[in-house]
Design an enzyme around this catalytic site. Structure first.
Site, PDB file in Angstrom:
ATOM      1  N   SER A  22       0.806  -1.224   0.000  1.00  0.00           N
ATOM      2  CA  SER A  22       0.000   0.000   0.000  1.00  0.00           C
ATOM      3  C   SER A  22       0.834   1.267   0.000  1.00  0.00           C
ATOM      4  CB  SER A  22      -0.929   0.013   1.219  1.00  0.00           C
ATOM      5  OG  SER A  22      -0.182  -0.097   2.419  1.00  0.00           O
TER       6      SER A  22
ATOM      7  N   ASP B 263      -0.426   6.185  11.321  1.00  0.00           N
ATOM      8  CA  ASP B 263      -0.379   4.829  11.881  1.00  0.00           C
ATOM      9  C   ASP B 263       1.030   4.250  11.953  1.00  0.00           C
ATOM     10  OD1 ASP B 263       0.165   4.326   9.219  1.00  0.00           O
ATOM     11  OD2 ASP B 263      -1.591   3.075   8.865  1.00  0.00           O
TER      12      ASP B 263
ATOM     13  N   HIS C  18       1.956   4.167   7.037  1.00  0.00           N
ATOM     14  CA  HIS C  18       1.608   4.836   5.786  1.00  0.00           C
ATOM     15  C   HIS C  18       1.985   6.317   5.870  1.00  0.00           C
ATOM     16  CE1 HIS C  18      -1.090   1.304   5.945  1.00  0.00           C
ATOM     17  NE2 HIS C  18      -0.784   1.237   4.654  1.00  0.00           N
TER      18      HIS C  18
END
Length: 219
Positions: free
Chosen positions: A17, A193, A196
């Site tokens: 991601s 977090d 990311h």
């Protein structure tokens, strides 16, 4: 990797991601939002403006949630089938994270030994296809190195570095520049977090990659 790669250069960035960032499906290639809204798009703009002579054509093949096991599973369709001259592999944090966010699902856990084996498999396959490879480390935006997830991330990062050295490949360490900034900024100012990165964190990645590209393609 030698700096005499034929031009134009198709460079596929494959990962999770952190690379994905909403890139186009099935292939993150083209203009506007095709490269997503993260570091790949930013890197594309930087290299095109600062080093147009490189003639780099970036392709984003990140998929959120992927581990190195997932990359091996889609290597043929998402890397070899695209026939790039160079692949940049940015993977590892989910290999670590699954031990913590899915502790009761050991089938999802990627051990350190498997992580190394997966990296070796991808590199050997790329090289056999005539594709150069660059390894880009996982990182975790937690300054406390005694934190269990940070400590494990450091072990996986070290294993990737050992892998790069064993294969004679360029290695990009992202943890070190993030640690340097952590001396001045709280981690949430770079990532909500700790995994990311926001725009500030994305630029850290871009700068590190650009520096490595300059050693490969010429300053």
């Amino acid at each position: 990797m030698e700096n005499n790669v034929p031009k134009p250069v198709k460079l596929v960035i494959i990962g999770d991601s952190i690379s994905d960032c909403g890139r186009m499906r099935p292939i993150g290639e083209g203009h506007m939002d095709a490269l997503g809204d993260g570091y790949v798009r930013m890197l594309d703009a930087v290299v095109k403006v600062e080093h147009p002579e490189w003639q780099l054509h970036l392709v984003n093949m990140g998929i959120g949630g992927n581990t190195s096991r997932d990359l091996v599973g889609r290597w043929q369709t998402d890397l070899l089938a695209l026939a790039p001259q160079v692949v940049l592999i940015q993977i590892g944090i989910n290999d670590v994270w699954r031990h913590f966010d899915r502790p009761l699902q050991p089938e999802l856990h990627v051990s350190l030994a498997e992580y190394r084996s997966n990296l070796d498999t991808m590199i050997d396959s790329a090289v056999a296809a005539g594709c150069g490879a660059i390894l880009c480390s996982p990182f975790f935006l937690e300054p406390n190195r005694e934190d269990p997830m940070r400590a494990m991330a450091d072990r996986y990062r070290a294993e990737m570095e050992r892998c790069a050295k064993a294969h004679g490949l360029p290695y990009i360490d992202l943890q070190t520049p993030f640690d340097a900034l952590a001396a001045h900024y709280y981690s949430c100012s770079m990532s909500a977090d700790r995994v990311h990165p926001n725009t500030m964190g994305q630029y850290v990645i871009v700068r590190a990659m650009k520096e490595t590209f300059e050693t490969i393609f010429g300053a």
